[in-house]
Design an enzyme around this catalytic site. Structure first.
Site, PDB file in Angstrom:
ATOM      1  N   CYS A 115     -42.553   7.890 -23.491  1.00 36.72           N
ATOM      2  CA  CYS A 115     -41.937   9.207 -23.272  1.00 36.72           C
ATOM      3  C   CYS A 115     -42.671   9.823 -22.171  1.00 36.72           C
ATOM      4  O   CYS A 115     -42.482  10.585 -21.492  1.00 36.72           O
ATOM      5  CB  CYS A 115     -41.692   9.814 -24.456  1.00 36.72           C
ATOM      6  SG  CYS A 115     -40.166   9.395 -25.296  1.00 36.72           S
ATOM      7  N   CYS A 231     -39.020  13.809 -27.692  1.00 34.46           N
ATOM      8  CA  CYS A 231     -39.637  13.258 -26.667  1.00 34.46           C
ATOM      9  C   CYS A 231     -41.102  13.867 -26.274  1.00 34.46           C
ATOM     10  O   CYS A 231     -41.649  13.061 -25.665  1.00 34.46           O
ATOM     11  CB  CYS A 231     -38.727  13.098 -25.386  1.00 34.46           C
ATOM     12  SG  CYS A 231     -38.202  14.685 -24.397  1.00 34.46           S
TER      13      CYS A 231
END
Ligand code: SF4
Length: 246
Positions: A115, A231
Site C-alpha cells: 500500500c 491503506c
C-alpha cells in the site's frame, strides 16, 4: 490544538456536507484542494456533491495496477455522468515499484509495504506537486471502530487538512441520498462488495459483517498479524518514506 484547525472547526465544523464543500472548495482552500476517491461502492455520492460546487476540482484515483476492471469502467461512467473534468490517475513510481514489488505479489506477505508504494507514496507526491493544502475524503464514522471518532475537519500528520463531509452521516442517509440523486451503482455492489479496493485485497461481505470487513480479509490469517483495516493514506504515523532501503 493547532490554531488553524481550531479556527476551521469553529467556523465550518458544524456544516453539513454540501455547505462544507462549498466553503472549502469555493473559498477557504480554493485551488489548493482535491479529493482522493476510490471510485468504490459509495464514492459517487461525494463526487456528485463536489461536481455541484466545481466540476474542475481535482479528483485523484490511486491507480495501483491491482483494481477490478469494473472499477476502471465505473470511473469513466461517473466521470461522464457528473462532468468531472480533472480526474487524475496516480501511478506508483516505476523504479520504486520495481525494487519493492518486482513480482507484484507483495500484497500477500507485506500489504502495508504494498500500500505504501502503490498508494501512500503516489498520493504524497501528487499532493506536493499540486501544492494541495487539503484533501477531501469520503470516510464515514460508522464504517469501522477505528473511524468512530472522526471529525468533519481534521489535520493529518502530513500537515494537510482532511475534509470529511460525510463523517457524521449514517448508512441510511448515504443510501437515501445516493438514491435521490439517481447515481449509478458500482457494478460489484450487486455481487456483495460494499467496500471496494484492489482486487486481491477485497472480497464480498457476508450477512452481518461491517461494510469494510471484506477489505484485506487475508491479513487476519497472517502470522503474528492483526487484520489490516486502512491503506495508510490518512493514517497518522505513516512515515513519509519508510526506512525500507529503497
Ligand atoms: S490494497 Fe492490496 S494490492 Fe492494493 S496496494 Fe494495498 S496491499 Fe497492495
Amino acid at each position: 490544538m493547532n490554531s488553524s484547525l481550531s479556527r476551521l472547526q469553529t467556523y465550518f465544523g458544524h456544516l453539513d456536507a454540501q455547505p462544507l464543500l462549498q466553503a472549502m472548495i469555493g473559498d477557504e482552500f480554493a485551488g489548493k484542494i482535491g479529493i482522493v476517491s476510490s471510485f468504490g461502492a459509495g464514492s459517487a455520492l461525494l463526487l456528485s456533491m463536489i461536481s455541484e460546487v466545481n466540476k474542475a476540482t481535482p479528483v485523484m484515483f490511486l491507480e495501483t495496477g491491482k483494481h477490478f476492471p469494473e472499477t476502471l469502467e465505473y470511473i469513466e461512467n461517473i466521470k461522464n455522468k457528473l462532468g468531472l473534468t480533472d480526474v487524475r490517475m496516480l501511478q506508483p513510481d516505476a523504479k520504486l515499484l520495481g525494487n519493492v514489488d518486482p513480482k507484484g505479489e507483495l500484497w500477500q506477505t507485506q500489504p502495508n509495504r504494498c500500500c505504501w508504494v502503490r498508494k501512500v507514496e503516489p498520493l504524497q507526491r501528487a499532493m506536493k506537486e499540486g501544492d494541495f493544502q487539503a484533501l477531501i475524503t469520503g470516510r464515514k464514522s460508522y464504517q469501522t471502530a477505528q473511524r468512530s471518532d472522526m471529525q468533519t475537519i481534521e489535520l493529518n500528520e502530513d500537515g494537510k487538512f482532511r475534509i470529511n463531509p460525510l463523517a457524521l452521516w449514517t448508512k441510511e442517509m448515504v443510501k437515501a441520498e445516493f438514491k435521490r440523486r439517481d447515481l449509478p451503482e458500482h457494478p460489484l455492489v450487486s455481487k456483495g462488495y460494499l467496500s471496494i479496493g484492489c482486487a486481491p485485497c477485497t472480497r464480498p461481505i457476508k450477512e452481518g459483517e461491517d461494510e469494510r470487513a471484506g477489505r484485506w480479509a487475508h491479513t487476519a490469517e497472517m502470522p503474528g498479524g492483526e487484520k489490516k483495516v486502512e491503506c495508510g493514506i490518512h493514517l497518522e504515523g505513516m512515515p513519509v518514506r519508510p526506512d525500507w532501503n529503497i
